[in-house]
Design a protein around this motif. Structure first.
Motif, PDB file in Angstrom:
ATOM      1  N   PRO A  48     -27.872   6.242  34.098  1.00 35.82           N
ATOM      2  CA  PRO A  48     -28.562   5.028  34.560  1.00 35.82           C
ATOM      3  C   PRO A  48     -28.672   4.989  36.079  1.00 35.82           C
ATOM      4  O   PRO A  48     -27.735   5.364  36.798  1.00 35.82           O
ATOM      5  CB  PRO A  48     -27.675   3.894  34.034  1.00 35.82           C
ATOM      6  CG  PRO A  48     -26.948   4.490  32.863  1.00 35.82           C
ATOM      7  CD  PRO A  48     -26.730   5.932  33.210  1.00 35.82           C
ATOM      8  N   SER A  49     -29.813   4.548  36.559  1.00 38.35           N
ATOM      9  CA  SER A  49     -30.070   4.560  38.003  1.00 38.35           C
ATOM     10  C   SER A  49     -29.135   3.644  38.783  1.00 38.35           C
ATOM     11  O   SER A  49     -28.930   3.831  39.982  1.00 38.35           O
ATOM     12  CB  SER A  49     -31.526   4.161  38.273  1.00 38.35           C
ATOM     13  OG  SER A  49     -31.798   2.883  37.718  1.00 38.35           O
ATOM     14  N   ASP A  50     -28.557   2.639  38.100  1.00 36.28           N
ATOM     15  CA  ASP A  50     -27.658   1.712  38.798  1.00 36.28           C
ATOM     16  C   ASP A  50     -26.187   2.099  38.655  1.00 36.28           C
ATOM     17  O   ASP A  50     -25.295   1.306  38.975  1.00 36.28           O
ATOM     18  CB  ASP A  50     -27.870   0.285  38.286  1.00 36.28           C
ATOM     19  CG  ASP A  50     -27.627   0.160  36.782  1.00 36.28           C
ATOM     20  OD1 ASP A  50     -27.509   1.199  36.116  1.00 36.28           O
ATOM     21  OD2 ASP A  50     -27.564  -0.978  36.286  1.00 36.28           O
ATOM     22  N   SER A  51     -25.918   3.329  38.182  1.00 31.82           N
ATOM     23  CA  SER A  51     -24.532   3.780  38.051  1.00 31.82           C
ATOM     24  C   SER A  51     -23.846   3.848  39.409  1.00 31.82           C
ATOM     25  O   SER A  51     -24.462   4.217  40.417  1.00 31.82           O
ATOM     26  CB  SER A  51     -24.489   5.165  37.384  1.00 31.82           C
ATOM     27  OG  SER A  51     -24.898   5.090  36.045  1.00 31.82           O
ATOM     28  N   ALA A  52     -22.566   3.514  39.418  1.00 36.48           N
ATOM     29  CA  ALA A  52     -21.806   3.512  40.670  1.00 36.48           C
ATOM     30  C   ALA A  52     -21.631   4.935  41.195  1.00 36.48           C
ATOM     31  O   ALA A  52     -21.420   5.870  40.413  1.00 36.48           O
ATOM     32  CB  ALA A  52     -20.443   2.864  40.454  1.00 36.48           C
ATOM     33  N   PRO A  53     -21.720   5.126  42.510  1.00 34.53           N
ATOM     34  CA  PRO A  53     -21.490   6.462  43.087  1.00 34.53           C
ATOM     35  C   PRO A  53     -20.019   6.824  43.082  1.00 34.53           C
ATOM     36  O   PRO A  53     -19.144   5.946  42.963  1.00 34.53           O
ATOM     37  CB  PRO A  53     -22.016   6.312  44.526  1.00 34.53           C
ATOM     38  CG  PRO A  53     -21.875   4.850  44.828  1.00 34.53           C
ATOM     39  CD  PRO A  53     -22.086   4.128  43.533  1.00 34.53           C
ATOM     40  N   GLY A  54     -19.736   8.129  43.206  1.00 37.44           N
ATOM     41  CA  GLY A  54     -18.362   8.602  43.254  1.00 37.44           C
ATOM     42  C   GLY A  54     -17.832   8.632  44.665  1.00 37.44           C
ATOM     43  O   GLY A  54     -18.323   7.923  45.562  1.00 37.44           O
ATOM     44  N   VAL A  55     -16.845   9.489  44.912  1.00 36.90           N
ATOM     45  CA  VAL A  55     -16.191   9.527  46.222  1.00 36.90           C
ATOM     46  C   VAL A  55     -17.119  10.006  47.329  1.00 36.90           C
ATOM     47  O   VAL A  55     -16.905   9.700  48.505  1.00 36.90           O
ATOM     48  CB  VAL A  55     -14.934  10.430  46.178  1.00 36.90           C
ATOM     49  CG1 VAL A  55     -13.891   9.852  45.253  1.00 36.90           C
ATOM     50  CG2 VAL A  55     -15.298  11.850  45.765  1.00 36.90           C
ATOM     51  N   ASP A  56     -18.179  10.764  46.973  1.00 38.35           N
ATOM     52  CA  ASP A  56     -19.094  11.255  47.996  1.00 38.35           C
ATOM     53  C   ASP A  56     -20.155  10.238  48.374  1.00 38.35           C
ATOM     54  O   ASP A  56     -20.944  10.468  49.301  1.00 38.35           O
ATOM     55  CB  ASP A  56     -19.763  12.552  47.526  1.00 38.35           C
ATOM     56  CG  ASP A  56     -20.566  12.369  46.240  1.00 38.35           C
ATOM     57  OD1 ASP A  56     -20.542  11.245  45.681  1.00 38.35           O
ATOM     58  OD2 ASP A  56     -21.195  13.345  45.801  1.00 38.35           O
ATOM     59  N   GLY A  57     -20.191   9.105  47.678  1.00 40.09           N
ATOM     60  CA  GLY A  57     -21.157   8.055  48.004  1.00 40.09           C
ATOM     61  C   GLY A  57     -22.581   8.338  47.573  1.00 40.09           C
ATOM     62  O   GLY A  57     -23.478   7.532  47.828  1.00 40.09           O
ATOM     63  N   GLN A  58     -22.823   9.453  46.903  1.00 42.13           N
ATOM     64  CA  GLN A  58     -24.177   9.818  46.509  1.00 42.13           C
ATOM     65  C   GLN A  58     -24.629   8.991  45.305  1.00 42.13           C
ATOM     66  O   GLN A  58     -23.958   8.942  44.281  1.00 42.13           O
ATOM     67  CB  GLN A  58     -24.242  11.309  46.163  1.00 42.13           C
ATOM     68  CG  GLN A  58     -25.646  11.826  45.886  1.00 42.13           C
ATOM     69  CD  GLN A  58     -25.655  13.299  45.526  1.00 42.13           C
ATOM     70  OE1 GLN A  58     -24.934  13.720  44.621  1.00 42.13           O
ATOM     71  NE2 GLN A  58     -26.451  14.090  46.235  1.00 42.13           N
ATOM     72  N   THR A  59     -25.791   8.354  45.434  1.00 42.75           N
ATOM     73  CA  THR A  59     -26.341   7.569  44.339  1.00 42.75           C
ATOM     74  C   THR A  59     -27.093   8.479  43.369  1.00 42.75           C
ATOM     75  O   THR A  59     -27.334   9.653  43.651  1.00 42.75           O
ATOM     76  CB  THR A  59     -27.290   6.495  44.860  1.00 42.75           C
ATOM     77  OG1 THR A  59     -28.417   7.131  45.488  1.00 42.75           O
ATOM     78  CG2 THR A  59     -26.594   5.587  45.866  1.00 42.75           C
ATOM     79  N   VAL A  60     -27.488   7.921  42.232  1.00 39.86           N
ATOM     80  CA  VAL A  60     -28.245   8.686  41.242  1.00 39.86           C
ATOM     81  C   VAL A  60     -29.589   9.118  41.823  1.00 39.86           C
ATOM     82  O   VAL A  60     -30.019  10.266  41.654  1.00 39.86           O
ATOM     83  CB  VAL A  60     -28.450   7.854  39.955  1.00 39.86           C
ATOM     84  CG1 VAL A  60     -29.344   8.607  38.963  1.00 39.86           C
ATOM     85  CG2 VAL A  60     -27.114   7.512  39.312  1.00 39.86           C
ATOM     86  N   CYS A 108     -18.263  11.760  40.678  1.00 43.09           N
ATOM     87  CA  CYS A 108     -19.492  11.880  41.466  1.00 43.09           C
ATOM     88  C   CYS A 108     -20.674  12.106  40.513  1.00 43.09           C
ATOM     89  O   CYS A 108     -20.517  12.643  39.417  1.00 43.09           O
ATOM     90  CB  CYS A 108     -19.388  13.045  42.448  1.00 43.09           C
ATOM     91  SG  CYS A 108     -18.111  12.813  43.704  1.00 43.09           S
ATOM     92  N   VAL A 109     -21.854  11.697  40.943  1.00 45.52           N
ATOM     93  CA  VAL A 109     -23.027  11.747  40.057  1.00 45.52           C
ATOM     94  C   VAL A 109     -23.331  13.181  39.619  1.00 45.52           C
ATOM     95  O   VAL A 109     -23.562  13.458  38.436  1.00 45.52           O
ATOM     96  CB  VAL A 109     -24.245  11.118  40.754  1.00 45.52           C
ATOM     97  CG1 VAL A 109     -25.502  11.302  39.904  1.00 45.52           C
ATOM     98  CG2 VAL A 109     -24.001   9.638  41.013  1.00 45.52           C
ATOM     99  N   ALA A 110     -23.341  14.125  40.566  1.00 45.42           N
ATOM    100  CA  ALA A 110     -23.637  15.520  40.224  1.00 45.42           C
ATOM    101  C   ALA A 110     -22.576  16.079  39.278  1.00 45.42           C
ATOM    102  O   ALA A 110     -22.897  16.801  38.323  1.00 45.42           O
ATOM    103  CB  ALA A 110     -23.710  16.364  41.490  1.00 45.42           C
TER     104      ALA A 110
END
Length: 448
Positions: A48-60, A108-110
């Motif tokens: 989902p595009s509104d998923s929270a980012p991980g420790v790297d701060g990278q958004t979807v 993290c997203v990736a």
């Protein structure tokens, strides 16, 4: 690009599944090549595009935009067994109906997309191994299937006693050594073993500090669901079917949804013997039962008769996947298992709706109704099961009353008359209660 590759990808996993099905003891030594850029991209699209980012701060959105830059280095590191799993950001969410909170890991997203891709490949193998008593986190199966199976087992079998079990801190107690040994029963590819080991050992970011992770797996990642299922497959499911069940005098059945499970017995003595053996079995693998939440309940077609003999007005009840199960009878007078929303879950739903109406009371009425209906549809979809219509009506009536109160609180006159409120409802109707699974459809979901 995706549409052209999908048939090839599906065929690859189908071949793995067919091989795993035909050779139950085969160890797969070459699997990493199935984790392709196309598969990772496909799973990235599903986040989902509104998923929270991980420790790297990278958004979807940023992960998708930079996909070409990070996918090849990631896959190369997987193949040379050098992938560095990023730390997991830990957040806490409230437990249903409780003051305490449950830790949740946010990868993290990736890394999340890579986990999903790896889980797909491993699922092609393990879906052939998992038993029919296991439901959580499996393709095409869910809580409703587990619930339907349990009710049909109790109603149609010689069940007189049910052990309602709860594992203490299950996700935080999984032993990494045992888990890797279980994985290696079927997976001999060192690249995937290394990848799973890196995920298990990934640090936990909490309050600005990264802490090492020596045991357990964080809830939140796709790989965590698969690995937890695998752990209990070997620790509980296989042991129950092959060791414990044949030694019992009467009938016995296990129904498990991730770490939530119940065991049904014909005889009380079998249940007591099993519970004692279960504690020893779990202890061998670092798991324990939560004594306050584990209970043996007399339940089934003869429970009503026995309850009156024991001085109780009605039989005891069970709790499973958010529902309270109780003994009742149908219109013909035959025994059946009744279902209703568990009290703490119902209270949580009402409080969630109340808080939502408070936060948005100054929004336009159309937006308020859209938001309320979104929550109501989700509630009805899960709890809309045969026999539970009254609980759905209770939620609907609560929303009507409290929404009227919130509209009145923002009115200049201080009160919205009921005839005015009814006109508002007629123009912007609230979602009406609806059973998603009537009795026959619920029965059809049972896996027996």
């Amino acid at each position: 690009m995706q549409s052209e590759e999908q048939p090839v990808m599906a065929t690859g996993l189908e071949r793995i599944a067919a091989k795993a099905r035909s050779e139950p003891k085969l160890r797969f030594t070459s699997l990493a090549h199935h984790i392709t850029g196309e598969r990772v991209w496909e799973n990235l699209q599903r986040i989902p595009s509104d998923s929270a980012p991980g420790v790297d701060g990278q958004t979807v959105a940023e992960a998708k935009e930079d996909f070409a830059a990070w996918i090849e280095p990631m896959l190369q590191s997987v193949h040379r067994q050098g992938y560095q799993a990023p730390a997991i950001r830990r957040v806490y969410i409230p437990k249903p109906g409780k003051q305490e909170k449950r830790p949740l890991g946010v990868p993290c997203v990736a890394d999340r997309a890579l986990q999903r891709s790896t889980a797909q490949v491993l699922s092609a193998i393990y879906e052939q191994d998992f038993l029919s008593c296991s439901f959580g986190g499996r393709p095409g199966l869910g809580a409703h299937h587990a619930l339907a199976t349990l009710t049909e087992v109790i109603a149609g079998s010689k069940v007189g006693w049910v052990l309602e079990a709860d594992l203490k801190n299950f996700f935080g107690s999984l032993d990494h050594g045992w888990l890797l040994r279980f994985v290696e029963h079927r997976v001999g590819d060192p690249r995937l073993i290394s990848l799973i080991r890196r995920w298990l050992k990934a640090g936990i970011l909490e309050e600005g500090e990264i802490h090492p992770n020596e045991e357990g797996i964080p809830q939140g990642g796709s790989i965590s669901v698969l690995l937890s299922n695998l752990y209990l497959h070997y620790v509980l499911d296989l042991w129950f079917e092959r060791v414990a069940k044949p030694r019992l005098r009467g009938e016995a059945y296990l129904v498990r949804y991730v770490d939530d499970f119940v065991v049904c017995f014909q005889y009380r003595q079998d249940a007591l013997r099993f519970q004692e053996a279960l504690c020893k079995r779990l202890g061998k693998f670092g798991l324990t039962l939560e004594s306050a939440k584990t209970q043996l309940v007399e339940f089934g077609r003869f429970a009503q008769r026995h309850a009156s003999k024991r001085g109780r007005k009605r039989p005891e009840t069970l709790y499973f996947v958010g529902f309270t199960l109780h003994c009742t009878r149908n219109r013909k007078g035959n025994f059946k298992v009744g279902l209703r929303t568990e009290k703490s879950r119902l209270k949580r739903s009402l409080m969630r709706l109340r808080d939502l109406m408070r936060r948005m009371r100054h929004l336009p009425v159309r937006e308020q109704v859209d938001n309320l209906n979104c929550v109501l549809r989700g509630h009805y979809a899960y709890y809309g099961i045969a026999g539970n219509f009254r609980a759905l009506q209770r939620v609907h009536r609560f929303v009507e009353r409290y929404w009227h109160k919130m509209l009145s609180s923002r009115s200049r006159k201080g009160y919205v008359r009921w005839e005015v409120f009814h006109r508002i409802k007629a123009r912007f109707p609230l979602q009406q209660p609806k059973l998603r699974l009537p009795y026959r459809e619920l029965q059809a979901l049972a896996v027996l």
